[in-house]
Every structure is written in structure tokens, then in C-alpha cells.
Design a protein around this motif. Structure first.
Motif, PDB file in Angstrom:
ATOM      1  N   MET A   1       0.841  -1.180   0.000  1.00 34.66           N
ATOM      2  CA  MET A   1       0.000   0.000   0.000  1.00 34.66           C
ATOM      3  C   MET A   1       0.883   1.240   0.000  1.00 34.66           C
ATOM      4  O   MET A   1       1.788   1.377   0.811  1.00 34.66           O
ATOM      5  CB  MET A   1      -0.898  -0.013   1.224  1.00 34.66           C
ATOM      6  N   LYS A   2       0.587   2.143  -0.915  1.00 34.54           N
ATOM      7  CA  LYS A   2       1.359   3.376  -1.008  1.00 34.54           C
ATOM      8  C   LYS A   2       0.863   4.388   0.012  1.00 34.54           C
ATOM      9  O   LYS A   2      -0.302   4.394   0.404  1.00 34.54           O
ATOM     10  CB  LYS A   2       1.227   3.975  -2.402  1.00 34.54           C
ATOM     11  N   HIS A   3       1.769   5.271   0.380  1.00 33.40           N
ATOM     12  CA  HIS A   3       1.410   6.347   1.299  1.00 33.40           C
ATOM     13  C   HIS A   3       1.360   7.664   0.545  1.00 33.40           C
ATOM     14  O   HIS A   3       1.981   7.825  -0.503  1.00 33.40           O
ATOM     15  CB  HIS A   3       2.429   6.435   2.436  1.00 33.40           C
ATOM     16  N   THR A   4       0.661   8.612   1.111  1.00 35.79           N
ATOM     17  CA  THR A   4       0.521   9.927   0.496  1.00 35.79           C
ATOM     18  C   THR A   4       1.841  10.683   0.567  1.00 35.79           C
ATOM     19  O   THR A   4       2.490  10.714   1.608  1.00 35.79           O
ATOM     20  CB  THR A   4      -0.570  10.730   1.229  1.00 35.79           C
ATOM     21  N   ASN A   5       2.213  11.281  -0.552  1.00 37.89           N
ATOM     22  CA  ASN A   5       3.400  12.122  -0.591  1.00 37.89           C
ATOM     23  C   ASN A   5       3.033  13.471   0.032  1.00 37.89           C
ATOM     24  O   ASN A   5       2.363  14.300  -0.583  1.00 37.89           O
ATOM     25  CB  ASN A   5       3.876  12.290  -2.039  1.00 37.89           C
TER      26      ASN A   5
ATOM     27  N   LYS B   1      -2.550  13.983  -7.658  1.00 40.94           N
ATOM     28  CA  LYS B   1      -1.290  13.312  -7.937  1.00 40.94           C
ATOM     29  C   LYS B   1      -0.629  12.831  -6.636  1.00 40.94           C
ATOM     30  O   LYS B   1      -0.058  11.741  -6.584  1.00 40.94           O
ATOM     31  CB  LYS B   1      -0.346  14.265  -8.673  1.00 40.94           C
TER      32      LYS B   1
ATOM     33  N   ASP C   1      -0.652   8.733  -6.898  1.00 37.68           N
ATOM     34  CA  ASP C   1       0.584   8.286  -7.574  1.00 37.68           C
ATOM     35  C   ASP C   1       1.510   7.599  -6.611  1.00 37.68           C
ATOM     36  O   ASP C   1       1.542   7.723  -5.468  1.00 37.68           O
ATOM     37  CB  ASP C   1       1.302   9.460  -8.228  1.00 37.68           C
TER      38      ASP C   1
END
Length: 73
Positions: free
Chosen positions: A1-5, A69, A73
Motif C-alpha cells: 500500500m502506497k502512502h501519500t506524498n 497526484k 501516484d
């Protein structure tokens, strides 16, 4: 799971914060220009209002796209 930039997210929020005053100023200046069409500075005030309105639209678009984004992303 990606995290928010978070850095890109804060940049998008800054764009939206910059657009907020322009959202109020642009239409107000346009309204003032159209009410004073006989004034010698009518064209200059009209151009200023149009530029402020388009700048608000551009900053809102750029801010929302930057936030999207950062989230996806």
C-alpha cells in the motif's frame, strides 16, 4: 500500500490557498468595472479583473491536480 506524498500534498494546498483570495477579488473587480463603464480606467480595471479570475481558475486546477497526484501516484 502506497502512502501519500506529504510534500506534494502541501504544494497542492498552497496552490489552493493562493487561489482563495483571487476567487473573491476577481469577480469583485469585474463587477466594479462593469458598474463604472464611463470611467477612464475602465479598460485597465476590466483587464485586471479578467486576469485575476483566470489566475484563480488556473491555480484551482493546478492545486486539485497536484493533490490528486499526491494521493494516487
Amino acid at each position: 500500500m502506497k502512502h501519500t506524498n506529504k510534500q506534494v500534498l502541501s504544494t497542492g494546498i498552497k496552490y489552493l490557498a493562493g487561489a482563495l483570495p483571487l476567487v473573491m477579488i476577481g469577480p469583485s473587480v469585474l463587477y466594479s468595472a462593469f458598474n463604472n463603464q464611463d470611467h477612464p480606467l475602465y479598460i485597465a480595471v476590466l483587464i485586471l479583473g479578467i486576469l485575476a479570475t483566470f489566475a484563480a481558475i488556473f491555480l484551482m486546477f493546478k492545486g486539485i491536480m497536484t493533490i490528486v497526484k499526491a494521493l494516487f501516484d
